[in-house]
Design a protein around this motif. Structure first.
Motif, short mmCIF file in Angstrom:
data_model
loop_
_atom_site.label_atom_id
_atom_site.label_comp_id
_atom_site.label_asym_id
_atom_site.label_seq_id
_atom_site.Cartn_x
_atom_site.Cartn_y
_atom_site.Cartn_z
N LEU A 79 0.87 -1.18 0.00
CA LEU A 79 0.00 0.00 0.00
C LEU A 79 0.90 1.23 0.00
CD1 LEU A 79 -2.60 -1.15 2.69
CD2 LEU A 79 -2.85 -1.25 0.21
N TRP A 80 0.62 2.13 -0.93
CA TRP A 80 1.55 3.22 -1.19
C TRP A 80 2.93 2.63 -1.42
CZ3 TRP A 80 -0.86 7.24 -2.86
CH2 TRP A 80 -2.09 7.63 -2.32
N ASP A 81 3.93 3.02 -0.65
CA ASP A 81 5.26 2.45 -0.86
C ASP A 81 5.71 1.62 0.34
OD1 ASP A 81 5.68 4.45 0.95
OD2 ASP A 81 7.32 5.42 -0.15
N VAL A 82 4.75 1.04 1.07
CA VAL A 82 5.09 0.23 2.23
C VAL A 82 4.55 -1.19 2.06
CG1 VAL A 82 5.14 2.23 3.77
CG2 VAL A 82 3.06 0.88 3.57
N GLU A 83 5.25 -2.12 2.70
CA GLU A 83 4.83 -3.51 2.71
C GLU A 83 4.08 -3.79 4.01
OE1 GLU A 83 5.28 -5.63 0.26
OE2 GLU A 83 6.64 -4.46 -1.01
N VAL A 84 2.90 -4.36 3.88
CA VAL A 84 2.08 -4.73 5.03
C VAL A 84 2.01 -6.25 5.11
CG1 VAL A 84 -0.17 -4.49 6.14
CG2 VAL A 84 0.70 -2.64 4.69
N ARG A 85 2.33 -6.79 6.28
CA ARG A 85 2.33 -8.25 6.45
C ARG A 85 1.45 -8.62 7.64
NH1 ARG A 85 8.06 -7.11 5.60
NH2 ARG A 85 8.50 -7.39 3.38
N TRP A 86 0.71 -9.70 7.48
CA TRP A 86 -0.23 -10.13 8.52
C TRP A 86 -0.39 -11.65 8.50
CZ3 TRP A 86 -1.69 -8.02 3.88
CH2 TRP A 86 -2.61 -8.74 3.10
N HIS A 87 -1.07 -12.15 9.51
CA HIS A 87 -1.44 -13.56 9.52
C HIS A 87 -2.81 -13.70 10.19
CE1 HIS A 87 -0.41 -15.13 13.80
NE2 HIS A 87 -0.55 -13.84 13.87
#
Length: 241
Positions: free
Chosen positions: A217-225
Motif C-alpha cells: 500500500l503506497w510504498d510500504v509492505e504490510v504483512r499479517w497472519h
C-alpha cells in the motif's frame, strides 16, 4: 497513450484512455472488491492531453462523486469468458459473467463510483477507490443521486456488504504504520484496517496461523497472519524494497 481495441460482431472500435490513476494500491491482492468499502483508499486521476485542460472538468466542482469507466488492464484476455467464479460466492461457484462484477470482462471494462475530494488542473483527487495503480480511465461521469440511487433495487447474491473480520495489531506494527502514515501524509492505519477487514484471502482458502500474507500500500509492505480463521493480526508495516 495506448489504444485499446474493442470489438463487436458487426465492427470494431478503438478507445483511448483519458487519464491514469495513481493509486494507493500497488498490487491486486487486498484491494476491496467494491468501491467505498475502504473510504481511506485514495488516489489521483491524472488526465492526459487534451483532457488535462480546465475546460474538460469545468463544472465538476459542483459534484461530490463521479463514475469512472476504466480498464482492468492486468486482466485483459483474448478469449471472452462466458462464466466466472466471483469471490462473493466463495470463488468455487460459477456464474454468468454478466451477473457479476468480476474483473474478467468481455471488453475488460469496469466501473466505480468514487468520492471527488479535490480538483486541480489536470488532476482529480479521489477517495473510496478500488483501482489498481496505473489503471487506464476511459471516461468520467458525474454521479446523479436522483437517477443513480434506486432505493427499491435488489440483488439477492449481494444484498449486503461483506461481513467484516476483526483486525488486531502487534504494537510494533501499529507504531510502524503510524510513522509511515505521518511520512506519507495519508491515513495509512485506517487504510490497512479497512482493507484487511474485508478479508482479502480467497474464500475457499483456510488460513493457517503460521502462514504469512502481505501486500503493498503506497510504498510500504504490510504483512499479517490469521491467528484464528476469523481474525487478522498485522505483524509488520515497513518501507517497500
Amino acid at each position: 497513450m495506448g489504444n485499446f481495441q474493442l470489438w463487436s460482431p458487426a465492427m470494431s472500435y478503438s478507445v483511448s484512455p483519458i487519464g491514469f490513476v495513481r493509486s494507493c494500491f500497488k498490487e491486486k491482492f487486498a484491494i476491496p472488491r467494491q468501491p467505498h468499502l475502504a473510504p481511506a483508499a485514495r488516489g489521483v486521476l491524472e488526465l492526459v492531453a487534451p483532457f488535462d485542460q480546465p475546460e474538460a472538468i469545468e463544472g465538476l466542482e459542483h459534484v461530490s462523486h463521479v463514475w469512472l469507466l476504466f480498464l482492468f488492464h492486468q486482466a485483459l484476455e483474448d478469449k471472452p469468458r462466458l462464466k466466472v467464479r466471483p469471490p462473493r460466492l466463495g470463488g468455487n461457484q460459477s456464474m454468468g459473467v454478466f451477473a457479476t462484477r468480476a474483473t474478467h470482462r468481455p471488453n475488460g471494462i469496469g466501473q466505480s463510483v468514487v468520492a471527488l475530494d479535490k480538483i486541480e488542473p489536470g488532476k482529480l483527487y479521489l477517495s473510496g477507490i478500488d483501482l489498481l495503480d496505473g489503471t487506464p480511465v476511459l471516461d468520467i461521469k458525474p454521479y446523479v443521486p436522483y437517477a443513480d440511487c434506486i432505493s427499491s433495487a435488489t440483488n439477492s447474491m449481494a444484498d449486503a456488504a461483506p461481513r467484516l473480520i476483526k483486525v488486531n495489531w502487534q504494537p510494533q506494527a501499529l507504531q510502524q504504520a503510524s510513522e509511515q502514515a505521518q511520512r506519507l501524509q495519508q491515513p495509512l492505519v485506517e487504510l490497512i484496517e479497512q482493507c484487511l477487514a474485508q478479508d482479502p484471502r480467497p474464500a475457499y482458502q483456510s488460513p493457517q496461523p503460521e502462514r504469512r500474507y502481505g501486500t503493498r500500500l503506497w510504498d510500504v509492505e504490510v504483512r499479517w497472519h490469521y491467528p484464528q480463521p476469523d481474525q487478522i493480526c498485522v505483524l509488520e508495516v515497513v518501507p517497500g524494497t
